[in-house]
Write a protein that holds these residues in place. Structure first.
Motif, PDB file in Angstrom:
ATOM      1  N   HIS A  57      -6.371  -6.602   9.552  1.00  0.00           N
ATOM      2  CA  HIS A  57      -7.456  -6.233   8.472  1.00  0.00           C
ATOM      3  C   HIS A  57      -6.999  -6.793   7.297  1.00  0.00           C
ATOM      4  N   HIS A  78      -5.600  -5.870   4.347  1.00  0.00           N
ATOM      5  CA  HIS A  78      -4.830  -5.731   3.337  1.00  0.00           C
ATOM      6  C   HIS A  78      -3.654  -6.515   3.202  1.00  0.00           C
ATOM      7  N   ASP A 138      -2.786  -1.283  11.291  1.00  0.00           N
ATOM      8  CA  ASP A 138      -2.444  -0.038  10.636  1.00  0.00           C
ATOM      9  C   ASP A 138      -3.109   1.101  11.144  1.00  0.00           C
ATOM     10  N   CYS A 167       1.047  -1.063   0.082  1.00  0.00           N
ATOM     11  CA  CYS A 167      -0.037  -0.092   0.051  1.00  0.00           C
ATOM     12  C   CYS A 167       0.759   1.188   0.045  1.00  0.00           C
ATOM     13  N   HIS A 223      -0.577  -7.717   5.263  1.00  0.00           N
ATOM     14  CA  HIS A 223      -0.956  -8.228   6.489  1.00  0.00           C
ATOM     15  C   HIS A 223      -1.716  -9.573   6.463  1.00  0.00           C
ATOM     16  N   HIS A 229      -8.832   2.863   9.557  1.00  0.00           N
ATOM     17  CA  HIS A 229      -7.674   2.383   8.168  1.00  0.00           C
ATOM     18  C   HIS A 229      -8.447   1.916   7.281  1.00  0.00           C
TER      19      HIS A 229
HETATM   20 ZN   LIG Z   1      -3.256  -1.707   5.855  1.00  0.00          ZN
END
Ligand SMILES: [Zn+2]
Length: 339
Positions: free
Chosen positions: A134, A136, A230, A35, A139, A211
């Motif tokens: 989360h 993303h 995050d 990201c 992660h 986030h």
């Molecule tokens: Zn993130």
């Protein structure tokens, strides 16, 4: 393996002059992610056409994967049986003990062999549990192999939803495919959950949209360690993912919650950046609040995005927070978007 220590390495990063130099600096740093790199590239290259940005993001994803595949994982023992692994996307916490290894976040899948080496170094216990902060990529991309290795995956309902379907993140101009079925959380966590594992009490809370719309905090009560996912980037302007429910106001709410969940004795694991303290959480919260106020005042006067960026509403914070992946202009854009 190292003992717990703070690092100010982030503060020493210079501002890369060119995109190529920036990519090199980014990839030479540990614990960084898709990201931020995609965003940094966007900021560095200006207003490219969607096709151009997509092509660049595509190349960078491949670069990150090949770099992550080569990078070894740094293991730092924090307190009690909790360690942090850095080097595969976001920071990963590991709680080890007779109930097996409990991981907070999974990193990037190509790091598998290096992750196995790092995890074996913590003991012979099997991997049993994975909690996603989360959805993303940096992660949760490792979810599938960790599930195959024995982990039951926990996450918020919105994390399950985002991993179950293809996702478009507008600020990266990037489309992610759905995760493989093994990589999708099967245990859904609500607003607050308490789990007892390996002699620790894990208090898991949903931040509400911040986030993203699926962010969880994990607090190891006896060890007094908070993993923020995050919602906290230590010494770095954070990314905010408006495409999947994030916002500046939600990010501020989460930053305030993080301060309230800790004391001056707590150890704080950020999503990105070095291990921190409550004082770092306070500094992060205050930075977000002040920049939001500055941007809101400009927007209230009718300033366009470009005029707001030109007014440098982040200037007082740029030396500390703006010298890495998300630069002042990009962060201003993220804040402006949410006001
Ligand atoms: Zn993130």
């Amino acid at each position: 393996m190292t003992i717990f220590s703070r690092s100010s390495a982030v503060d020493k990063i210079h501002t890369p002059a060119t995109e190529a130099e920036q990519a090199k600096v980014l990839l030479s740093r540990r614990g960084f992610c898709l990201c931020c790199i995609a965003s940094g590239t966007f900021a560095a290259t200006g207003w490219l056409t969607p096709r151009e940005v997509f092509a660049k993001a595509q190349g960078i994803v491949d670069m990150i994967k090949s770099e992550a595949a080569k990078a070894s994982i740094d293991v730092t023992k924090l307190r009690n049986n909790v360690s942090v692994l850095m080097g595969s996307g976001g920071n990963i916490a590991v709680l080890n003990g007779p109930d097996g290894k409990v991981l907070i976040d999974a990193g990037i899948g190509v790091s598998k062999e290096h992750m196995i080496t790092a995890l074996d170094g913590l003991g012979k216990e099997p991997i049993t549990t994975l909690i996603n902060t989360h959805w993303h990529f940096d992660h949760a991309d490792g979810n599938d192999w960790l599930h195959s290795a024995g982990a039951t995956i926990y996450g918020h309902e919105n994390t399950r939803k985002h991993l179950s379907e293809a996702q478009r993140v507008d600020d990266w101009d990037y489309n992610f495919p759905a995760a493989p079925s093994g990589g999708i959380p099967t245990k859904i966590l609500g607003d607050a959950t308490e789990m007892k594992l390996n002699g620790e009490t894990l208090l898991i809370k949903y931040y509400g949209p911040s986030h993203t719309d699926g962010d969880l905090s994990i607090y190891f009560a006896e060890a007094d360690i908070l993993h923020t996912g995050d919602t906290f980037w230590n010494g770095i302007y954070p990314f905010i993912d408006y495409s999947t429910g994030g916002s500046i106001d939600g990010a501020i709410k989460a930053a305030k919650a993080n301060v309230e969940m800790t004391t001056d004795k707590s150890i704080v694991i950020p999503g990105h950046g070095p291990i921190g303290t409550q004082a770092d959480l306070v500094a992060f919260r205050d930075m977000l609040v002040t920049i939001r106020d500055n941007v809101a005042a400009l927007k209230a006067k009718g300033r366009s995005l470009d005029e707001t960026i030109a007014a440098k509403p982040t200037a007082a914070f740029d030396d500390k927070w703006g010298k890495f992946v998300i630069d002042p202009a990009f962060f201003t854009r993220l804040v402006y978007h949410g006001i």
